[in-house]
Motif scaffolding. Structure first.
Motif, PDB file in Angstrom:
ATOM      1  N   ILE A   1       0.722  -1.413   0.029  1.00 47.88           N
ATOM      2  CA  ILE A   1       0.207   0.042   0.158  1.00 47.88           C
ATOM      3  C   ILE A   1       1.016   0.791   0.132  1.00 47.88           C
ATOM      4  CG2 ILE A   1      -1.741   1.185   1.398  1.00 47.88           C
ATOM      5  CD1 ILE A   1      -2.867  -1.790  -0.054  1.00 47.88           C
ATOM      6  N   LYS A   2       1.543   1.370   0.537  1.00 48.82           N
ATOM      7  CA  LYS A   2       3.110   2.644   1.392  1.00 48.82           C
ATOM      8  C   LYS A   2       3.698   2.742  -0.366  1.00 48.82           C
ATOM      9  CE  LYS A   2       7.257   3.487   2.552  1.00 48.82           C
ATOM     10  NZ  LYS A   2       8.032   2.987   3.177  1.00 48.82           N
ATOM     11  N   ASN A   3       3.933   1.441  -1.128  1.00 50.06           N
ATOM     12  CA  ASN A   3       4.795   1.758  -2.104  1.00 50.06           C
ATOM     13  C   ASN A   3       3.758   2.758  -4.095  1.00 50.06           C
ATOM     14  OD1 ASN A   3       7.491   0.896  -2.118  1.00 50.06           O
ATOM     15  ND2 ASN A   3       6.529   0.089  -1.149  1.00 50.06           N
ATOM     16  N   ALA A   4       2.599   1.590  -3.144  1.00 51.41           N
ATOM     17  CA  ALA A   4       1.951   1.916  -4.201  1.00 51.41           C
ATOM     18  C   ALA A   4       0.935   3.261  -4.281  1.00 51.41           C
ATOM     19  CB  ALA A   4       0.234   0.604  -4.357  1.00 51.41           C
ATOM     20  N   ASN A   5       1.322   4.165  -3.405  1.00 50.98           N
ATOM     21  CA  ASN A   5       0.777   5.689  -2.742  1.00 50.98           C
ATOM     22  C   ASN A   5       1.727   6.587  -3.785  1.00 50.98           C
ATOM     23  OD1 ASN A   5      -2.602   5.809  -2.088  1.00 50.98           O
ATOM     24  ND2 ASN A   5      -1.829   4.648   0.053  1.00 50.98           N
ATOM     25  N   GLN A   6       2.747   5.312  -3.569  1.00 58.29           N
ATOM     26  CA  GLN A   6       3.788   6.704  -4.172  1.00 58.29           C
ATOM     27  C   GLN A   6       4.110   7.701  -5.542  1.00 58.29           C
ATOM     28  OE1 GLN A   6       7.798   4.940  -2.357  1.00 58.29           O
ATOM     29  NE2 GLN A   6       7.515   5.808  -0.095  1.00 58.29           N
TER      30      GLN A   6
END
Length: 94
Positions: free
Chosen positions: A20-25
């Protein structure tokens, strides 16, 4: 007992949060929403899986895919994109 250790719930949750964190970037709205949606659906699809071997294979695959996602999100940050009409405005509540 087979000797295959399934990943713990905490490990799986940590992996999910990293996705989720990396997708949001991602700077591009379409890519960001695609990877968020794909992450959620993949984890939901496998939530009831209990076979330790299958879980371990899924976990290994996901860790490998996370590496790809991380690299792609870094590359995405090197480019700017025009905001789309469908993107929410930052700082404004609807």
């Amino acid at each position: 007992m087979s000797g295959v250790m399934a990943p713990t719930r905490g490990q799986i949750l940590s992996l999910y949060k990293q996705f989720i964190k990396n997708a949001n970037q991602f700077n591009n709205y379409n890519f960001r929403e695609y990877f968020l949606s794909r992450t959620r659906s993949t984890f939901r699809k496998n939530i009831k899986q209990e076979d330790p071997k299958v879980l371990m294979n899924l976990f290994r695959e996901a860790k490998s895919e996370l590496g790809v996602l991380k690299r792609q999100s870094v590359i995405s940050q090197m480019y700017t994109f025009d905001r789309l009409v469908v993107e929410p405005l930052q700082g404004r509540k609807h």
